[in-house]
Scaffold this active site. Sequence first.
Site, mmCIF file in Angstrom:
data_model
loop_
_atom_site.group_PDB
_atom_site.id
_atom_site.type_symbol
_atom_site.label_atom_id
_atom_site.label_comp_id
_atom_site.label_asym_id
_atom_site.label_seq_id
_atom_site.Cartn_x
_atom_site.Cartn_y
_atom_site.Cartn_z
ATOM 1 N N ASN A 102 28.618 36.852 18.353
ATOM 2 C CA ASN A 102 29.437 35.648 18.194
ATOM 3 C C ASN A 102 29.805 35.424 16.730
ATOM 4 O O ASN A 102 28.936 35.480 15.854
ATOM 5 C CB ASN A 102 28.670 34.426 18.695
ATOM 6 C CG ASN A 102 28.665 34.316 20.208
ATOM 7 O OD1 ASN A 102 28.765 35.324 20.913
ATOM 8 N ND2 ASN A 102 28.546 33.099 20.705
ATOM 9 N N ASP B 203 31.600 28.445 25.201
ATOM 10 C CA ASP B 203 30.495 28.652 24.257
ATOM 11 C C ASP B 203 29.614 27.396 24.206
ATOM 12 O O ASP B 203 30.128 26.281 24.055
ATOM 13 C CB ASP B 203 31.110 28.930 22.865
ATOM 14 C CG ASP B 203 30.127 29.522 21.882
ATOM 15 O OD1 ASP B 203 29.081 30.053 22.319
ATOM 16 O OD2 ASP B 203 30.401 29.470 20.659
HETATM 17 ZN ZN LIG Z 1 26.197 30.092 18.937
#
Ligand SMILES: [Zn+2]
Length: 291
Positions: A233, A85
């Site tokens: 997310n 990420d």
């Molecule tokens: Zn993010």
Amino acid sequence: MAFLTLNEILADCRSDEAQPWAVPAFDVINMETVAAVVQGAAAEKAPVIVMVYPYHTPLPQWPGLVALIRAEAERAGVPACLHLDHAGELEQIRAALDLGFSSVMIDASTRPLAENIALTRQTVEEAHARGVSVEAELGHVGSGDEVLSEAEAASRLTRVEEAEQFINETDVDALAVAVGTAHGLYRGEPDLDFERLRALSQVVRVPLVLHGGSDTPDEDVRRAIAEGISKVNIWTEVRLAFIEVLKAGLDGPVASCPLHEVLAAAQAGAQEVARQKVRLLGAAGRGDYHG
Ligand SMILES: [Zn+2]
């Protein structure tokens, strides 16, 4: 087990136009958070994207965290993608490729468009050579605690006219878009630009990603999925659930604190939130648990 790429794990999200759904992508930091999101997804028979975030986990700790994720995903039999990420540098991308990540995000969203395209393009070349998918960000999803003028906030939103060019020039597999969500908790109410999202989904041929899924009203998340989002997310709400239980469990004499029980309870609290998010995204029952 083989981790799935974004292309594989997001492939079915929009195959039924009448009932689009999204795959949850959770950041993890340790054994309890890994177990919470993997077992939470497994309990709902959902696929899951498990994310390592360099800002939370320094590079030397990645092999240990990856081993935990792999072991937990294998034990649960969950269809999973191992995703990096918000990587900001190629050094991080290359480390992830060497460790067997099936997907990476390169985030050059605060740089000028040409630089974002160049760094994303380089990431795509190196990742695709190893069979790994790439997410990039166009526009910039900031933090919910920032104070922005209306003009500043508007200037960060993803521009539809740049999106098509960005996809064509980078060959990226998924695109994180800025449509009004923010990371963490919001100061006020989020104001999502659904018209922009709809326009983006019409010109962008790869799956769209919503960052800042926490603290965004359920109705907004559902509508974002309907308008084109395939990956959402989430970290903050899982973190808060964990901390809440942890804090309550630590409220006694230190000497007699059953730490293993407190951590297990915190995991259970985080896991319940993960399951709620799986259901909110329509991902329950969507995982292939026999493949
Ligand atoms: Zn993010």
